[in-house]
Design a protein around this motif. Structure first.
Motif, PDB file in Angstrom:
ATOM      1  N   PHE A 106       7.313   6.410  -0.901  1.00 37.32           N
ATOM      2  CA  PHE A 106       6.939   6.436  -2.317  1.00 37.32           C
ATOM      3  C   PHE A 106       6.750   7.852  -2.860  1.00 37.32           C
ATOM      4  N   GLN A 107       7.095   8.870  -2.058  1.00 35.15           N
ATOM      5  CA  GLN A 107       6.916  10.245  -2.515  1.00 35.15           C
ATOM      6  C   GLN A 107       7.958  10.596  -3.571  1.00 35.15           C
ATOM      7  N   ASN A 108       7.597  11.568  -4.414  1.00 36.37           N
ATOM      8  CA  ASN A 108       8.467  12.058  -5.493  1.00 36.37           C
ATOM      9  C   ASN A 108       8.798  10.971  -6.515  1.00 36.37           C
ATOM     10  N   MET A 109       7.876  10.018  -6.668  1.00 40.56           N
ATOM     11  CA  MET A 109       8.056   8.947  -7.648  1.00 40.56           C
ATOM     12  C   MET A 109       6.880   8.900  -8.628  1.00 40.56           C
ATOM     13  N   GLY A 110       5.975   9.889  -8.544  1.00 42.36           N
ATOM     14  CA  GLY A 110       4.814   9.900  -9.426  1.00 42.36           C
ATOM     15  C   GLY A 110       3.659   9.044  -8.940  1.00 42.36           C
ATOM     16  N   VAL A 111       3.761   8.536  -7.711  1.00 41.90           N
ATOM     17  CA  VAL A 111       2.725   7.645  -7.184  1.00 41.90           C
ATOM     18  C   VAL A 111       1.414   8.395  -6.964  1.00 41.90           C
ATOM     19  N   GLY A 112       1.494   9.613  -6.433  1.00 42.78           N
ATOM     20  CA  GLY A 112       0.271  10.389  -6.203  1.00 42.78           C
ATOM     21  C   GLY A 112      -0.459  10.674  -7.504  1.00 42.78           C
ATOM     22  N   ALA A 113       0.276  11.066  -8.537  1.00 40.92           N
ATOM     23  CA  ALA A 113      -0.336  11.333  -9.843  1.00 40.92           C
ATOM     24  C   ALA A 113      -0.938  10.056 -10.426  1.00 40.92           C
ATOM     25  N   ALA A 114      -0.226   8.928 -10.291  1.00 47.64           N
ATOM     26  CA  ALA A 114      -0.753   7.653 -10.794  1.00 47.64           C
ATOM     27  C   ALA A 114      -2.021   7.260 -10.047  1.00 47.64           C
ATOM     28  N   LEU A 115      -2.053   7.530  -8.747  1.00 50.82           N
ATOM     29  CA  LEU A 115      -3.232   7.241  -7.932  1.00 50.82           C
ATOM     30  C   LEU A 115      -4.434   8.055  -8.406  1.00 50.82           C
ATOM     31  N   VAL A 116      -4.258   9.359  -8.544  1.00 53.92           N
ATOM     32  CA  VAL A 116      -5.371  10.220  -8.944  1.00 53.92           C
ATOM     33  C   VAL A 116      -5.804   9.903 -10.378  1.00 53.92           C
ATOM     34  N   LEU A 156       0.859  -1.185   0.000  1.00 49.84           N
ATOM     35  CA  LEU A 156       0.000   0.000   0.000  1.00 49.84           C
ATOM     36  C   LEU A 156       0.895   1.235   0.000  1.00 49.84           C
ATOM     37  N   ALA A 157       0.823   2.022  -1.067  1.00 56.55           N
ATOM     38  CA  ALA A 157       1.699   3.186  -1.208  1.00 56.55           C
ATOM     39  C   ALA A 157       0.972   4.498  -0.974  1.00 56.55           C
ATOM     40  N   GLY A 158      -0.358   4.483  -1.046  1.00 55.79           N
ATOM     41  CA  GLY A 158      -1.102   5.711  -0.832  1.00 55.79           C
ATOM     42  C   GLY A 158      -2.579   5.492  -1.045  1.00 55.79           C
ATOM     43  N   PHE A 159      -3.353   6.549  -0.747  1.00 56.62           N
ATOM     44  CA  PHE A 159      -4.801   6.478  -0.929  1.00 56.62           C
ATOM     45  C   PHE A 159      -5.364   7.877  -1.122  1.00 56.62           C
ATOM     46  N   THR A 160      -6.561   7.917  -1.697  1.00 55.04           N
ATOM     47  CA  THR A 160      -7.320   9.161  -1.784  1.00 55.04           C
ATOM     48  C   THR A 160      -8.706   8.867  -1.221  1.00 55.04           C
ATOM     49  N   ALA A 161      -9.069   9.583  -0.165  1.00 57.02           N
ATOM     50  CA  ALA A 161     -10.293   9.314   0.591  1.00 57.02           C
ATOM     51  C   ALA A 161     -11.460  10.125   0.045  1.00 57.02           C
ATOM     52  N   TYR A 162     -12.658   9.527   0.119  1.00 54.91           N
ATOM     53  CA  TYR A 162     -13.847  10.202  -0.394  1.00 54.91           C
ATOM     54  C   TYR A 162     -15.050   9.999   0.520  1.00 54.91           C
ATOM     55  N   LEU A 163     -16.007  10.898   0.356  1.00 61.23           N
ATOM     56  CA  LEU A 163     -17.312  10.783   0.999  1.00 61.23           C
ATOM     57  C   LEU A 163     -18.328  10.538  -0.108  1.00 61.23           C
ATOM     58  N   PRO A 164     -19.060   9.427  -0.075  1.00 67.23           N
ATOM     59  CA  PRO A 164     -20.064   9.184  -1.113  1.00 67.23           C
ATOM     60  C   PRO A 164     -21.284  10.075  -0.898  1.00 67.23           C
ATOM     61  N   ARG A 165     -21.725  10.721  -1.970  1.00 66.28           N
ATOM     62  CA  ARG A 165     -22.927  11.570  -1.956  1.00 66.28           C
ATOM     63  C   ARG A 165     -23.772  11.189  -3.163  1.00 66.28           C
ATOM     64  N   GLY A 166     -24.431  10.041  -3.087  1.00 63.82           N
ATOM     65  CA  GLY A 166     -25.209   9.554  -4.233  1.00 63.82           C
ATOM     66  C   GLY A 166     -24.258   9.155  -5.342  1.00 63.82           C
ATOM     67  N   GLU A 167     -24.450   9.736  -6.524  1.00 65.12           N
ATOM     68  CA  GLU A 167     -23.591   9.428  -7.672  1.00 65.12           C
ATOM     69  C   GLU A 167     -22.333  10.294  -7.702  1.00 65.12           C
ATOM     70  N   VAL A 168     -22.144  11.103  -6.673  1.00 63.43           N
ATOM     71  CA  VAL A 168     -20.997  12.008  -6.598  1.00 63.43           C
ATOM     72  C   VAL A 168     -20.079  11.535  -5.470  1.00 63.43           C
ATOM     73  N   LEU A 169     -18.775  11.594  -5.704  1.00 60.47           N
ATOM     74  CA  LEU A 169     -17.806  11.313  -4.645  1.00 60.47           C
ATOM     75  C   LEU A 169     -17.075  12.617  -4.315  1.00 60.47           C
ATOM     76  N   VAL A 170     -17.089  12.979  -3.036  1.00 61.07           N
ATOM     77  CA  VAL A 170     -16.390  14.173  -2.562  1.00 61.07           C
ATOM     78  C   VAL A 170     -15.035  13.722  -2.026  1.00 61.07           C
ATOM     79  N   PHE A 171     -13.960  14.084  -2.724  1.00 59.09           N
ATOM     80  CA  PHE A 171     -12.618  13.682  -2.310  1.00 59.09           C
ATOM     81  C   PHE A 171     -12.073  14.684  -1.315  1.00 59.09           C
ATOM     82  N   THR A 172     -11.642  14.173  -0.153  1.00 67.03           N
ATOM     83  CA  THR A 172     -11.256  15.041   0.957  1.00 67.03           C
ATOM     84  C   THR A 172      -9.766  15.036   1.268  1.00 67.03           C
ATOM     85  N   HIS A 173      -9.055  13.953   0.898  1.00 61.22           N
ATOM     86  CA  HIS A 173      -7.663  13.853   1.337  1.00 61.22           C
ATOM     87  C   HIS A 173      -6.931  12.828   0.478  1.00 61.22           C
TER      88      HIS A 173
END
Length: 95
Positions: free
Chosen positions: A46-56, A22-39
């Motif tokens: 794994f920082q400075n290796m493009g992992v965050g961009a690959a995740l998003v 597990l190298a990272g995550f992006t957390a969300y709150l489900p709001r029906g058909e919409v996901l609100v990404f919070t963090h």
């Protein structure tokens, strides 16, 4: 380096695995058909290796396939979408 982005609905987050770790995550709150990404968080190893961009990118590609829209409250995701206008159509106003 092999990466995999997958939804973990039980934890309300998309996770990225790098070589099965597990190298990272992006957390969300489900709001029906919409996901609100919070963090978005990437493990320091794994920082400075493009992992965050690959995740998003992997997250947004999967959401496009599902027909889901997003509210990028997370500054990292908002900045990524700002730099990659091909994802702007996935952004919706806060429900």
């Amino acid at each position: 380096m092999s990466t995999l982005v997958e939804d973990n609905p039980a934890k309300h987050r998309f996770e990225i695995l790098v070589d099965d770790a597990l190298a990272g995550f992006t957390a969300y709150l489900p709001r029906g058909e919409v996901l609100v990404f919070t963090h978005t968080e990437v493990d320091p190893r794994f920082q400075n290796m493009g992992v965050g961009a690959a995740l998003v990118r992997g997250t947004l590609d999967q959401l496009r396939e599902r027909g889901t829209t997003v509210v990028p409250r997370c500054p990292f995701m908002a900045a990524f979408i700002g730099r990659h206008p091909e994802y702007a159509d996935l952004v919706t106003p806060e429900p």
